[in-house]
Design a protein around this motif. Structure first.
Motif, PDB file in Angstrom:
ATOM      1  N   ASP A 261      17.338 -12.690 135.715  1.00  0.00           N
ATOM      2  CA  ASP A 261      15.924 -12.329 135.868  1.00  0.00           C
ATOM      3  C   ASP A 261      15.759 -11.329 137.004  1.00  0.00           C
ATOM      4  N   ASN A 263      13.886 -11.746 139.616  1.00  0.00           N
ATOM      5  CA  ASN A 263      13.454 -12.424 140.846  1.00  0.00           C
ATOM      6  C   ASN A 263      11.940 -12.336 141.027  1.00  0.00           C
ATOM      7  N   GLY A 264      11.212 -12.415 139.900  1.00  0.00           N
ATOM      8  CA  GLY A 264       9.750 -12.395 139.964  1.00  0.00           C
ATOM      9  C   GLY A 264       9.127 -11.017 140.047  1.00  0.00           C
ATOM     10  N   LEU A 265       9.927  -9.974 140.077  1.00  0.00           N
ATOM     11  CA  LEU A 265       9.405  -8.606 140.188  1.00  0.00           C
ATOM     12  C   LEU A 265       9.101  -8.038 138.802  1.00  0.00           C
ATOM     13  N   SER A 266       8.143  -7.134 138.723  1.00  0.00           N
ATOM     14  CA  SER A 266       7.961  -6.349 137.500  1.00  0.00           C
ATOM     15  C   SER A 266       9.070  -5.301 137.445  1.00  0.00           C
ATOM     16  N   ASP A 269       8.225  -2.500 139.933  1.00  0.00           N
ATOM     17  CA  ASP A 269       8.437  -2.880 141.336  1.00  0.00           C
ATOM     18  C   ASP A 269       9.925  -2.977 141.655  1.00  0.00           C
ATOM     19  N   ARG A 345      22.322 -17.756 138.496  1.00  0.00           N
ATOM     20  CA  ARG A 345      21.581 -16.630 137.912  1.00  0.00           C
ATOM     21  C   ARG A 345      22.462 -15.408 137.681  1.00  0.00           C
TER      22      ARG A 345
END
Length: 411
Positions: A261, A263-266, A269, A345
């Motif tokens: 993934d 890490n929550g970023l778009s 970004d 991950r």
């Protein structure tokens, strides 16, 4: 004690190498080994992965497994499939994989020189994996998995080994992967003495692959030395099985990364943060980096070429490795993976599988992005070892692999 010495190898009888040779024990799981050994009663997998001959639920580290290895070795000896030479020899060993050729020397390498770091390491070892190899060596009273070593190229050594390959080979076999393994015996006393002398003059040898095997040999040596009141240093347990190639012939492939993934970023970004440390360029095709400091990024069906900014490259031999540059400047600070050894991950894909494997794992949705890397250089590995440092995890993927069964060292 010499850095290396000749030894009487246990090896396939004439004409039996094709029946015997097998991939290294640690590149196959049990099921793969069982399938590969099916219909091959003399495959070395029956010694190196003996759990294949026991019920499927058997723990591969159970005492019965090591006992089975010893039983299978005895069976191959009794059948005359394996035979031990009657004198100490060196052996020239050539591996051919497609257009790549490397020719080296099978020898017994000094445990004492391993212990003092003249035979240099670049990896941490895991105690459980060491324990497994110790039990295997003790059960067989033999070292059957060779340690892959490199020597700083020395023209006279290279020429003596090359001259040995002009004669008729004593073993010649093709692996299931299409890699050719050929062995010649060096019996001539003058050549043996000169090789020993030339290696003794070398400042160091370098472990390329086989850190657990060499560590296990050191532990077995220490235990046997302590238990032997007549220890002289000449006993076979003072040496370990090795195949030593000139460093310039060694082939290291890329060791690539896939990550689950962002890490929550778009995506936008993420790419903006990457651009702070790397030049980012769109690429029309899969990116196979052609120089250090260059990386491929596969994200959302598209390849990009990343080039790290020069001011971020440190001078120290570990920090300047591409695996370190990517980890320290992108994977840890942006993707939040600080410990690639344990973080679930991240996964690693050996270069032998090609860039299509990276695309497959991202396109399937299993992973979000992939990085392709330039292979670590052999000189870089040697510099890390010379500095007494340790390589980051998954830094090197050596190909071609040695074959198990071509030569074993009896203790």
């Amino acid at each position: 004690m010499s850095l290396i010495r000749p030894f009487p190898a246990l090896r396939p009888a004439p004409g039996r190498a094709q029946d015997v040779i097998a991939p290294p024990y640690d590149v196959l799981n049990t099921e793969e080994a069982r399938l590969l050994a099916e219909g091959r009663p003399w495959s070395f997998l029956h010694i190196s992965k003996p759990e294949i001959d026991l019920p499927p639920e058997t723990d591969p580290y159970a005492p019965a497994v090591y006992a089975k290895a010893a039983e299978n070795l005895k069976k191959m000896l009794d059948a005359g499939v394996l035979k031990q030479d009657d004198q100490a020899c060196y052996y020239a060993y050539r591996i051919i994989m497609k257009d790549h050729v490397q020719t080296g020397l099978v020898a017994a390498a000094s445990v004492a020189d391993y212990d003092t770091n003249r035979i240099r390491k670049h990896e941490f070892t895991r105690p459980d994996k060491e324990d497994d190899r110790v039990r295997q060596i003790e059960a067989l009273n033999a070292q059957t998995g060779p340690v892959l070593l490199a020597y700083p190229s020395q023209p006279e050594v290279d020429s003596i080994i090359a001259a040995a390959t002009q004669g008729h080979p004593e073993a010649d076999a093709m692996s299931e992967a299409g890699v050719r393994h050929t062995l010649w015996v060096i019996r001539e006393a003058k050549a043996i003495a000169r090789l020993t002398e030339l290696f003794d003059a070398m400042p160091a040898l370098y472990i390329a692959d086989g850190h657990h095997r060499s560590a296990a040999a050191s532990r077995v040596c220490a235990a046997r030395r302590a238990a032997n009141p007549k220890h002289t240093g000449e006993e076979p347990y003072n040496y370990f099985l090795s195949v030593i190639f000139p460093h310039h012939q060694m082939k290291i492939l890329d060791y690539n990364r896939v990550i689950k993934d962002l890490n929550g970023l778009s995506e936008a970004d993420f790419l903006a943060r990457v651009a702070a440390g790397f030049r980012v360029e769109d690429a029309a095709a899969a990116v196979k980096p052609v120089r250090p400091g260059e990386f491929g990024l596969y994200l959302a069906g598209k390849w990009r070429r990343l080039t790290i900014k020069s001011e971020l490259i440190p001078a120290d031999p570990v920090g300047r490795l591409d695996v370190s540059l990517l980890q320290n400047n992108l994977i840890a600070p942006i993707l939040g993976i600080a410990d690639p050894r344990r973080d679930k991950r991240i996964d690693f894909v050996g270069g032998i599988r090609g860039l299509a494997e990276l695309e497959k794992r991202v396109d399937s949705g299993e992973m979000a992005l992939a990085f392709s890397l330039h292979p670590t250089g052999m000189e870089d590995l040697m510099a890390v070892a010379d500095a007494g440092e340790v390589m980051p995890p998954k830094s090197t993927w050596f190909e071609p692999k040695l074959a198990d069964g071509m030569a074993s060292h009896m203790l």
